[in-house]
Enzyme design. Structure first.
Site, PDB file in Angstrom:
ATOM      1  N   GLY A 132       0.808  -1.219   0.000  1.00 21.28           N
ATOM      2  CA  GLY A 132       0.000   0.000   0.000  1.00 21.28           C
ATOM      3  C   GLY A 132       0.839   1.266   0.000  1.00 21.28           C
ATOM      4  O   GLY A 132       0.332   2.346   0.269  1.00 21.28           O
ATOM      5  N   ASP A 180      -1.166   8.797  -6.532  1.00 23.49           N
ATOM      6  CA  ASP A 180       0.123   8.212  -6.184  1.00 23.49           C
ATOM      7  C   ASP A 180       1.267   8.869  -6.951  1.00 23.49           C
ATOM      8  O   ASP A 180       2.313   9.197  -6.389  1.00 23.49           O
ATOM      9  CB  ASP A 180       0.119   6.706  -6.467  1.00 23.49           C
ATOM     10  CG  ASP A 180      -0.966   5.981  -5.687  1.00 23.49           C
ATOM     11  OD1 ASP A 180      -1.587   6.615  -4.809  1.00 23.49           O
ATOM     12  OD2 ASP A 180      -1.183   4.798  -5.956  1.00 23.49           O
ATOM     13  N   TYR A 232     -13.858  -2.731  -4.248  1.00 24.90           N
ATOM     14  CA  TYR A 232     -13.528  -1.417  -4.802  1.00 24.90           C
ATOM     15  C   TYR A 232     -14.535  -1.042  -5.880  1.00 24.90           C
ATOM     16  O   TYR A 232     -15.083   0.061  -5.905  1.00 24.90           O
ATOM     17  CB  TYR A 232     -12.106  -1.469  -5.372  1.00 24.90           C
ATOM     18  CG  TYR A 232     -11.605  -0.201  -6.031  1.00 24.90           C
ATOM     19  CD1 TYR A 232     -11.062   0.828  -5.277  1.00 24.90           C
ATOM     20  CD2 TYR A 232     -11.666  -0.047  -7.412  1.00 24.90           C
ATOM     21  CE1 TYR A 232     -10.589   1.981  -5.883  1.00 24.90           C
ATOM     22  CE2 TYR A 232     -11.192   1.089  -8.031  1.00 24.90           C
ATOM     23  CZ  TYR A 232     -10.650   2.105  -7.261  1.00 24.90           C
ATOM     24  OH  TYR A 232     -10.183   3.244  -7.876  1.00 24.90           O
TER      25      TYR A 232
END
Ligand code: ADP
Ligand code: MG
Length: 390
Positions: A132, A180, A232
């Site tokens: 993660g 990210d 998700y």
């Protein structure tokens, strides 16, 4: 980092028979707050960490791109002019799809892959994979800055973030957002990157951890649930259904004041999904404001509330994550929450520097008592984004 850099230079020479033109690096990231808000065009607040992926790179006299990594024994090579076809046919696969996907996406962003020189890339990393911390963004961003410089491309950091995202979406095939890569490319020491996922505007928000004597602990539970992809997708679908029922294009357009009305219009589950996203967006804004006006001691309640919202409303926590958060809180953490997509993975806790070892011991004890595997608990420091190494 110096050792890793020198070893990588030697490895590059051993593989290619010449010196690298340079070494570039990019960090993994932790999301401080703002979970499942990215695809709802909301706000996130990640920071770059002191774990990095390094790439030694050297131009070639032909048109081949060759990639090697300490993670794997294969060296993968392809003529640069063939990348577009390989991407189209789904031939970019395995770990090499990340660096080759970035080269392909740079082509889509304007690099002429039939004219640029070939390149050798040798990669090493101390970002744990699949914990993660986004080792994927670290490899994409390090390769992105390396190739952009070697090929003299005029692409700024936000453009390189889009290149990394495109590589991950369309070459690797993972439907991820821009958070990210933004953290990995734009991060600053002791600061977070505030990102508006609608406008893609970013701002650097100083964290002031060192000054406050605080640090951030990651508690990696090691739990990986098989239904995380399905979960998700389901959460995304609930958010879209909630937005449609409320007559807005995305949940970003709802505010906390709209929730009373939402409660009367939505079924209970959809309402709670919506309430998480709407309140989480507000918590990100409140966290930014609290950091700017009062410093990191002031954000603990927001982190705690974020965790409750994910546990009770969005329902993406697991017992191990709840235990990690509770144990941190009971042992004096300023605040704690699970981080990342959920159904496993890691929690973070904002803690006093001098409480780190005590909390680590308490964490191991609590997990043992519950019959859970020992978690991996370690400190991360908000660090500089992608750069060329000296
Ligand atoms: P994470 O949460 O770490 O980002 P992902 O599944 O998104 O997990 O990405 C991990 C994948 O990225 C690895 O399985 C591998 O294919 C690739 N990867 C990451 N770092 C490296 C590396 N240093 N060398 C080769 N491949 C890497
Ligand atoms: Mg990833």
């Amino acid at each position: 980092m110096t050792d890793m850099r020198d070893e990588l230079r030697s490895l590059f020479s051993a593989i290619t028979g010449r010196d690298a033109d340079g070494v570039w690096s990019a960090p993994g990231r932790v999301n401080l707050i703002g979970e499942h808000t990215d695809y709802n065009e909301g706000f996130v607040l990640p920071f770059a960490i002191d774990r990095r992926t390094l790439v030694a790179a050297g131009l070639r006299d032909d048109s081949l791109i060759r990639v090697a990594s300490t993670f794997s024994d294969d060296v993968v090579e392809l003529p640069l002019p063939d990348l577009a076809e390989a991407q189209r046919d789904g031939h970019l696969q395995g770990w090499a799809a990340y660096p080759l996907g970035v080269a392909w996406a740079l082509g889509e962003a304007g690099a002429d892959l039939s004219a640029v020189r070939g390149v050798d890339l040798v990669i090493d990393s101390n970002v744990p994979v699949g914990a993660g911390l986004s080792s994927s963004a670290a490899i994409e961003s390090s390769v992105g800055v390396a190739l952009a410089e070697l090929w003299n491309l005029e692409l700024d950091r936000p453009a390189l973030a889009l290149v990394g995202q495109r590589a991950e979406n369309e070459a690797v095939g993972a439907p991820t957002g821009i958070m990210d890569q933004s953290a990995s490319l734009l991060g600053r020491p002791d600061a977070a990157v505030f990102l508006d996922c609608r406008s893609l505007e970013t701002a650097i928000v100083p964290l002031g951890l060192a000054e406050a004597g605080l640090t951030i602990l990651v508690i990696d539970t090691g739990v990986k649930h098989e239904h995380s992809t399905g979960g998700y997708r389901e959460r995304r679908a609930s958010c879209e259904a909630g937005a449609a029922a409320m007559g807005v294009s995305s949940l970003r357009d709802l505010s906390v004041e709209d929730l009373d009305l939402a409660r009367t219009m939505l079924d209970d589950v959809t309402f709670r999904r919506v309430r998480h996203v709407v309140t989480e967006n507000q918590r990100v804004l409140d966290t930014v404001q609290a950091l700017r006006s009062a410093g990191p001691q002031a954000i603990g309640d927001l982190l705690d509330a974020s965790h409750r919202s994910m546990r009770d409303d969005f329902e993406i926590s697991v017992p191990e994550l709840d235990l990690a958060v509770e144990t941190a809180q009971q042992n004096g953490a300023v605040g704690a929450r699970m981080t990342g997509g959920g159904f496993g993975g890691a929690a973070i806790a904002l803690v006093a520097e001098d409480a780190v070892s005590r909390i680590q011991v308490a964490m191991d004890g609590a997990f043992a008592e519950h019959g859970f595997d020992t978690p991996d608990t370690f400190v991360v420091r908000p660090s500089e984004g992608a750069k060329r190494e000296p």
